[in-house]
Structures are given as C-alpha cells and as structure tokens.
Design a protein around this motif. Structure first.
Motif, PDB file in Angstrom:
ATOM      1  N   TYR A   1       0.834  -1.204   0.000  1.00 23.91           N
ATOM      2  CA  TYR A   1       0.000   0.000   0.000  1.00 23.91           C
ATOM      3  C   TYR A   1       0.864   1.248   0.000  1.00 23.91           C
ATOM      4  O   TYR A   1       1.843   1.297   0.721  1.00 23.91           O
ATOM      5  N   PRO A   2       0.585   2.251  -0.795  1.00 21.80           N
ATOM      6  CA  PRO A   2      -0.594   2.464  -1.618  1.00 21.80           C
ATOM      7  C   PRO A   2      -0.530   1.786  -2.991  1.00 21.80           C
ATOM      8  O   PRO A   2      -1.513   1.778  -3.713  1.00 21.80           O
ATOM      9  N   GLU A   3       0.654   1.234  -3.365  1.00 25.20           N
ATOM     10  CA  GLU A   3       0.701   0.476  -4.608  1.00 25.20           C
ATOM     11  C   GLU A   3      -0.041  -0.843  -4.420  1.00 25.20           C
ATOM     12  O   GLU A   3      -0.401  -1.209  -3.305  1.00 25.20           O
ATOM     13  N   ILE A   4      -0.219  -1.557  -5.506  1.00 24.76           N
ATOM     14  CA  ILE A   4      -0.829  -2.890  -5.437  1.00 24.76           C
ATOM     15  C   ILE A   4       0.290  -3.905  -5.562  1.00 24.76           C
ATOM     16  O   ILE A   4       1.045  -3.909  -6.542  1.00 24.76           O
ATOM     17  N   GLY A   5       0.416  -4.753  -4.545  1.00 23.16           N
ATOM     18  CA  GLY A   5       1.463  -5.766  -4.525  1.00 23.16           C
ATOM     19  C   GLY A   5       1.156  -6.923  -5.461  1.00 23.16           C
ATOM     20  O   GLY A   5       0.123  -6.951  -6.136  1.00 23.16           O
ATOM     21  N   GLU A   6       2.053  -7.893  -5.477  1.00 25.69           N
ATOM     22  CA  GLU A   6       1.856  -9.108  -6.268  1.00 25.69           C
ATOM     23  C   GLU A   6       0.716  -9.916  -5.661  1.00 25.69           C
ATOM     24  O   GLU A   6       0.521  -9.915  -4.441  1.00 25.69           O
ATOM     25  N   GLU A   7       0.000 -10.612  -6.522  1.00 29.05           N
ATOM     26  CA  GLU A   7      -1.096 -11.463  -6.040  1.00 29.05           C
ATOM     27  C   GLU A   7      -0.546 -12.549  -5.119  1.00 29.05           C
ATOM     28  O   GLU A   7       0.488 -13.146  -5.400  1.00 29.05           O
ATOM     29  N   ARG A   8      -1.259 -12.805  -4.035  1.00 28.66           N
ATOM     30  CA  ARG A   8      -0.913 -13.934  -3.162  1.00 28.66           C
ATOM     31  C   ARG A   8      -1.333 -15.206  -3.901  1.00 28.66           C
ATOM     32  O   ARG A   8      -2.381 -15.221  -4.560  1.00 28.66           O
ATOM     33  N   PRO A   9      -0.533 -16.260  -3.820  1.00 28.67           N
ATOM     34  CA  PRO A   9      -0.828 -17.474  -4.588  1.00 28.67           C
ATOM     35  C   PRO A   9      -2.258 -17.978  -4.389  1.00 28.67           C
ATOM     36  O   PRO A   9      -2.716 -18.138  -3.254  1.00 28.67           O
ATOM     37  N   PHE A  10      -2.941 -18.176  -5.499  1.00 27.89           N
ATOM     38  CA  PHE A  10      -4.294 -18.743  -5.584  1.00 27.89           C
ATOM     39  C   PHE A  10      -5.400 -17.847  -5.034  1.00 27.89           C
ATOM     40  O   PHE A  10      -6.532 -18.287  -4.913  1.00 27.89           O
TER      41      PHE A  10
ATOM     42  N   GLY B   1      -2.905 -20.286   3.882  1.00 35.43           N
ATOM     43  CA  GLY B   1      -2.827 -20.278   2.424  1.00 35.43           C
ATOM     44  C   GLY B   1      -4.237 -20.295   1.835  1.00 35.43           C
ATOM     45  O   GLY B   1      -5.188 -20.757   2.472  1.00 35.43           O
ATOM     46  N   TRP B   2      -4.379 -19.803   0.599  1.00 36.59           N
ATOM     47  CA  TRP B   2      -5.704 -19.740  -0.014  1.00 36.59           C
ATOM     48  C   TRP B   2      -6.305 -21.120  -0.254  1.00 36.59           C
ATOM     49  O   TRP B   2      -7.519 -21.285  -0.231  1.00 36.59           O
ATOM     50  N   GLY B   3      -5.486 -22.133  -0.454  1.00 38.98           N
ATOM     51  CA  GLY B   3      -6.009 -23.502  -0.564  1.00 38.98           C
ATOM     52  C   GLY B   3      -6.648 -23.948   0.741  1.00 38.98           C
ATOM     53  O   GLY B   3      -7.720 -24.574   0.752  1.00 38.98           O
ATOM     54  N   GLU B   4      -5.993 -23.628   1.843  1.00 40.98           N
ATOM     55  CA  GLU B   4      -6.555 -23.960   3.161  1.00 40.98           C
ATOM     56  C   GLU B   4      -7.825 -23.148   3.428  1.00 40.98           C
ATOM     57  O   GLU B   4      -8.788 -23.662   3.986  1.00 40.98           O
ATOM     58  N   ILE B   5      -7.822 -21.887   3.021  1.00 34.91           N
ATOM     59  CA  ILE B   5      -9.007 -21.046   3.200  1.00 34.91           C
ATOM     60  C   ILE B   5     -10.183 -21.653   2.453  1.00 34.91           C
ATOM     61  O   ILE B   5     -11.287 -21.761   2.985  1.00 34.91           O
ATOM     62  N   TYR B   6      -9.940 -22.062   1.218  1.00 36.88           N
ATOM     63  CA  TYR B   6     -11.020 -22.662   0.424  1.00 36.88           C
ATOM     64  C   TYR B   6     -11.560 -23.918   1.115  1.00 36.88           C
ATOM     65  O   TYR B   6     -12.762 -24.099   1.228  1.00 36.88           O
ATOM     66  N   ARG B   7     -10.673 -24.774   1.590  1.00 36.20           N
ATOM     67  CA  ARG B   7     -11.117 -26.000   2.274  1.00 36.20           C
ATOM     68  C   ARG B   7     -11.928 -25.675   3.520  1.00 36.20           C
ATOM     69  O   ARG B   7     -12.936 -26.323   3.802  1.00 36.20           O
ATOM     70  N   MET B   8     -11.499 -24.673   4.291  1.00 37.31           N
ATOM     71  CA  MET B   8     -12.235 -24.321   5.506  1.00 37.31           C
ATOM     72  C   MET B   8     -13.654 -23.878   5.165  1.00 37.31           C
ATOM     73  O   MET B   8     -14.608 -24.261   5.842  1.00 37.31           O
ATOM     74  N   ILE B   9     -13.797 -23.104   4.098  1.00 34.04           N
ATOM     75  CA  ILE B   9     -15.121 -22.617   3.714  1.00 34.04           C
ATOM     76  C   ILE B   9     -15.931 -23.732   3.061  1.00 34.04           C
ATOM     77  O   ILE B   9     -17.051 -24.016   3.469  1.00 34.04           O
ATOM     78  N   HIS B  10     -15.359 -24.332   2.040  1.00 33.29           N
ATOM     79  CA  HIS B  10     -16.086 -25.317   1.233  1.00 33.29           C
ATOM     80  C   HIS B  10     -16.426 -26.587   2.024  1.00 33.29           C
ATOM     81  O   HIS B  10     -17.516 -27.125   1.907  1.00 33.29           O
TER      82      HIS B  10
END
Length: 143
Positions: A16-25, A103-112
């Motif tokens: 911030y205030p720039e936009i960083g690299e996307e976090r994986p997935f 990690g976003w994979g873990e986030i998806y599993r927690m939700i899904h």
C-alpha cells in the motif's frame, strides 16, 4: 454465506498504496467461491483512487464483489440510521488474523468443507505422522 475479504496483505502482498503481487491462488479461490454463490465483500481501508485501483485490479482478474466496504450493494450512509464501517459478514479473511493468514487452498477447504483451521492443521499433522511411520527403516537382512 457472506464473506468479507481484505485486499492489501490478503489478496495481494501488502505494498500500500501500490498494489502488490497477487498472493498465490487468491483470485482463483475467490472466483471459485463466487461461482459457488458465496457473497464476497471487499473490506478494505482503501478509499478514493486507491480503492478504485483495487476494484479494477480484481475486476481484470474476473472478480466482481457483491459489495465494497458495505453490507449490501444498495447501502447508503444517508439512508441507513445504523450505518457502520463494521461489515456484517459470516466470515472475515484478513492477513491480520491471530496466527496470520492461512494459504488460499486452506481457506477454500475451511469454507467449502466447513472445517476449522484447527481441523486442517490436525489433518496435516496426522498425514505427516502417518507418512513417517509408513516409511519404516529397512533392516540389513531385507533386500
């Protein structure tokens, strides 16, 4: 289910205030959740031009939010006696969680799969423990 998602440090690395690299997935996971009919709210401290840049960045990657910094798309401060910057969501995804951002994979599993982070960690520990036990040491008499 309504999920509030932070931008800096969560969807992208915090620059911030720039936009960083996307976090994986991150964007892939958000697109999957949106396609599964979860309501995703962008919940960020960004305002004005910086907010518009973040929304455009997400839109370029196929992410259209249900709402941005509000509970529902039509919400207006002047029409809501109870307006608050505190979003009413079922779940929050933010890099400032106690223990950090999974990690976003873990986030998806927690939700899904409706699992807690504790469940995911326990599975990981159980799997690594099982793997260690399954690789038994060969004795000198076994070829």
């Amino acid at each position: 289910m309504t999920i509030a998602v932070d931008f800096d440090g969560t969807i992208v690395e915090n620059r911030y205030p720039e936009i960083g690299e996307e976090r994986p997935f991150a964007t892939e996971t958000l697109r999957m959740l949106i396609s599964e009919r979860y309501k995703i709210i962008l919940w960020t401290v960004r305002e004005g031009r910086h907010l518009e840049e973040a929304i455009a960045w997400c839109r370029e990657r196929g992410i259209e939010f249900y709402a941005v910094n509000k509970d529902y798309p039509e919400e207006k401060m002047e029409n809501n006696n109870h307006y608050s910057r505190k979003i009413k969501a079922d779940m929050f995804i933010d890099d400032r969680n106690i223990g950090g951002l999974p990690g976003w994979g873990e986030i998806y599993r927690m939700i899904h799969e409706k699992k807690s982070y504790e469940d995911i960690i326990a599975e990981r520990q159980h799997t690594s423990f099982s793997d260690k036990n399954s690789k038994r040491k060969k004795h000198w008499w076994n070829f």
